[in-house]
Design a protein around this motif. Structure first.
Motif, PDB file in Angstrom:
ATOM      1  N   UNK A  48       0.804  -1.224   0.000  1.00 53.40           N
ATOM      2  CA  UNK A  48       0.000   0.000   0.000  1.00 53.40           C
ATOM      3  C   UNK A  48       0.834   1.270   0.000  1.00 53.40           C
ATOM      4  N   UNK A  49       1.786   1.353   0.933  1.00 53.46           N
ATOM      5  CA  UNK A  49       2.499   2.623   1.112  1.00 53.46           C
ATOM      6  C   UNK A  49       3.463   2.886  -0.033  1.00 53.46           C
ATOM      7  N   UNK A  50       4.301   1.908  -0.377  1.00 55.93           N
ATOM      8  CA  UNK A  50       5.262   2.110  -1.465  1.00 55.93           C
ATOM      9  C   UNK A  50       4.537   2.351  -2.782  1.00 55.93           C
ATOM     10  N   UNK A  51       3.521   1.533  -3.048  1.00 54.86           N
ATOM     11  CA  UNK A  51       2.751   1.694  -4.281  1.00 54.86           C
ATOM     12  C   UNK A  51       2.034   3.043  -4.304  1.00 54.86           C
ATOM     13  N   UNK A  52       1.455   3.437  -3.146  1.00 63.57           N
ATOM     14  CA  UNK A  52       0.761   4.723  -3.086  1.00 63.57           C
ATOM     15  C   UNK A  52       1.701   5.902  -3.294  1.00 63.57           C
ATOM     16  N   UNK A  86      -6.348   9.308   0.931  1.00 63.74           N
ATOM     17  CA  UNK A  86      -7.041   8.739   2.092  1.00 63.74           C
ATOM     18  C   UNK A  86      -6.612   7.289   2.337  1.00 63.74           C
ATOM     19  N   UNK A  87      -6.449   6.518   1.264  1.00 71.54           N
ATOM     20  CA  UNK A  87      -6.014   5.128   1.411  1.00 71.54           C
ATOM     21  C   UNK A  87      -4.616   5.068   2.013  1.00 71.54           C
ATOM     22  N   UNK A  88      -3.754   5.966   1.580  1.00 73.90           N
ATOM     23  CA  UNK A  88      -2.403   5.984   2.132  1.00 73.90           C
ATOM     24  C   UNK A  88      -2.411   6.377   3.612  1.00 73.90           C
ATOM     25  N   UNK A  89      -3.270   7.324   3.968  1.00 74.23           N
ATOM     26  CA  UNK A  89      -3.399   7.702   5.376  1.00 74.23           C
ATOM     27  C   UNK A  89      -3.942   6.543   6.212  1.00 74.23           C
ATOM     28  N   UNK A  90      -4.927   5.826   5.667  1.00 76.76           N
ATOM     29  CA  UNK A  90      -5.465   4.663   6.376  1.00 76.76           C
ATOM     30  C   UNK A  90      -4.412   3.564   6.519  1.00 76.76           C
TER      31      UNK A  90
END
Length: 218
Positions: free
Chosen positions: A113-117, A157-161
């Motif tokens: 999630x984080x690296x891809x985001x 928002x997805x990255x924050x979650x």
């Protein structure tokens, strides 16, 4: 230092707690940017999204040495788990095994999630249609070219979650390590108490025997 001994266990715990606390510190530094997007009752403003986006682009554009240091710290945590799970006791299997599972869950969240985001946000390609063929992503059965990635606001928002999920997972690692320390401490205290009681009982029996033998001599 003997592998599996008390000193190596303490050193391994140190290797686990330091990276975990380090990552929590990084996530805490991101919280001012995540808070307006997820944790406020009011609707996030365009300025909130722009501030978060600029900050994440700045992070992703950091020199390669920053990412290397981060990955070294991740490896240090894994080394700590390897030391603690070498010739494991029952306590190690329970607490350290569960801690390792949470640690790896956090690693998966980071990579997936984080690296891809960060890559998507850095490129700025949010609402571009995916091309036909191998570039199509998503669930099986999706028609190539018709699936769209998330927009800018949803991506942020997805990255924050993801940051929040990762923080909860890392807190779980700290809680399990603290639980292991408490359980081992209670076990040591109980063992010492039993030894004291045995010593006290052992001292009482010889005195009784001496009194009995004295009476017999008289």
């Amino acid at each position: 230092m003997v592998w599996g001994g008390a000193r190596s266990q303490s050193f391994a715990t140190f290797l686990i707690l330091c990276p975990t606390s380090f990552f929590l510190g990084i996530l805490f530094s991101l919280f001012p940017y995540d808070y307006p997007l997820l944790w406020t009752a009011s609707t996030p403003t365009a300025a909130n999204f722009q501030t978060s986006e600029n900050h994440l682009r700045f992070l992703h554009a950091s020199p390669p040495i920053i990412a290397r240091i981060l990955h070294i710290v991740i490896a240090v945590g894994l080394l700590g788990f390897f030391i603690k799970l070498y010739r494991p006791s029952e306590s190690n299997m329970l607490f350290d095994g569960a801690s390792l599972v949470l640690y790896m869950c956090g690693f998966v969240v980071y990579m997936a999630n984080i690296v891809k985001g960060l890559r998507v946000i850095s490129d700025g390609k949010y609402d571009v249609k995916l091309v036909e063929g191998g570039s199509a992503v998503g669930m099986k059965g999706a028609i190539p070219g018709e699936e769209k990635p998330l927009g800018r606001d949803d991506s942020l928002k997805v990255l924050s979650a993801s940051n929040t999920i990762l923080a909860l997972v890392l807190v779980g690692v700290l809680v399990l390590q603290a639980g292991q320390w408490y359980a081992e401490r209670k076990q040591i205290q109980e063992t010492e108490q039993m030894e004291k009681e045995n010593v006290t009982a052992g001292k009482g029996n010889p005195g009784t025997q001496r009194a009995i033998s004295g009476k017999k001599k008289v």
